[in-house]
Structure formats: C-alpha cells, structure tokens
Design a protein around this motif. Sequence first.
Motif: not given
Length: 291
Positions: A137-163
């Motif tokens: 699902a992550a590979d298909e999302a990248k090919r469809a044009g998603a800017d950022i794709v990832g799993g639980a490792e992105l949570v802290e970056g989104v919560a802090s406002g860095r992402i």
Amino acid sequence: MSFLQLCAPRSAVTLGKLPGRIKLNLNPLHPISRAHFHCRCFSTSHVVLARHAKATGVRTSKKRPVTSIYDAEKMTLADAIHVLRALEVGSGNATYELTIKTAMPRGSAIPKGRVSLPREPKAKPKDKILVFADGKAADEAKRAGADIVGGAELVEGVASGRIQATLFIATPALIKSISQRLGRVLGPRGLMPSERRGTVTDDAAGYIRRLQGTTEWKGDKTGTIRTPIAKLDYPVEDVVRNVRHFISVVKHATGNQAQSADKDRSAKPVNAITKIILSSRQGPGIHISDI
C-alpha cells in the motif's frame, strides 16, 4: 364622615343606635330639605376605563416576526448573474461568490467535501499528502503522488509539527496506532483520517487519484458554505454550470440528494438547505429562486 353626611344639613341627619349608620330626612316637601339639601354631583366614570377596556375588551393582533426587506426579493440564477454583472461594470475581473446556508439540525456534522468545477475561477492549491501505510500500500501511494509515506515512525514528527501536510490518509491496519497520539493534534484541525471522510482506506492510491484536480470546501459552525464560483467575465452558461454543479455536490454531502452508490441513505441525517445567495465584490447578495 361619609359622603351623604357632608352633603346633608345637620338638622336633617339623625344618627342611629348602631355606630356608623346614618338616617336622612329626604322628604322633598320638608322646608329644610328644599332649602338646605344641596349636593354636588360627581362623575362616576371609571378612572382607568381606557386601560380596563384595552386589557379586557380589545384584543391586539400578534406582532409579526421582523424580517429583512430583501427576503421577498428573489431572482432566477440567470437574472442574478446579469444584475451583478451590470453593477460590476468597472470590475471585469471580479468574482462571483456563492453562499449556501443550511439548517444544521442537532446531531448533524459540519458540511464538507471536495469538488471539481467545470471551469475553475482560480488556480487550485496543491495538497501536500501524507499517507500512513506500509508494504504494498505504501509503494502504490508513492506512485499515485503522495508526498510523504511511512508508518508509525512519522507520528512523533507530525505531533511536534516538524512534518507538515494538508491531507492525511491512513490504512485501517495503522489507524489505531496513530489515533491515540495524533487525535488531539489533527482532530481540532479537521485533518485526522476517518472512515466517514474516506481517508481511512486500503486503497490510498485510488483515493489520491480521485483527489487530483479537486478542491476542498467546508462550512462554518453555523452550516454556512461560502466559495468563489466564477469570474464576471465568464459567459453566463459557464457561471450557471458551475453554480448548479457545486450545489449538486453540496446537496449530496448534506443528504438532500441521493446517488445510485448510496446504499443506506436513511442512516444519514438530512441537513436542509435554507438559502442560496449569489453575490459579488461590490454587488448585493441576491437570493436565487430556481435552484
């Protein structure tokens, strides 16, 4: 001393045995009565007769609710377009604005959605899409044009406002792991992925493709939707097409219009549309009557 006691001569008044009881000699042939019994007549009209009559006899009509003088002035969509164009004769690049007011009954959600107008009045802003997915699902999302794709490792970056992103999508397998941490961060901003909005899906790539070329619209807390709908230099046919297409999208989002894909429309509460107003920068707001 009573009223009759004041008017009668003292010789004609006889006090009885009982206290406060008075007897008068009112014989008209009596010389004292003829000569000395003079009494001024007072009016017996009720002092508050007018007030009493108003309170008990006359019923006043109920006050009508105060309404705007423009409530009864409605036009067809074509006539409203011509009127606003005449008023904006010196501003050919002005924009028509469409205002849709909904009833917002108790329990209804704020109306929102996405739309692609037949002729856009302005350039569409590009969404920055973040997808919580892994594996295929992550590979298909990248090919469809998603800017950022990832799993639980992105949570802290989104919560802090860095992402940062303007649109968040998640797969059902990851939504539980991110909702506890990001619910309070993305929820108040209306960005938290949810099944109701379609942003929690196994087909993130297909959702991204459907979003291409669309813009998001959203009502305020009172259920009022405002959006630029066309330019004044557009042909009347293009303005009418844009207005009717957008209203059709709003009717579907608010439950006023069903589509063939709707399986259970009764489960969705209807948020009735109460007013549709077309306006311009310097022109008045005109109520549309034929939509």
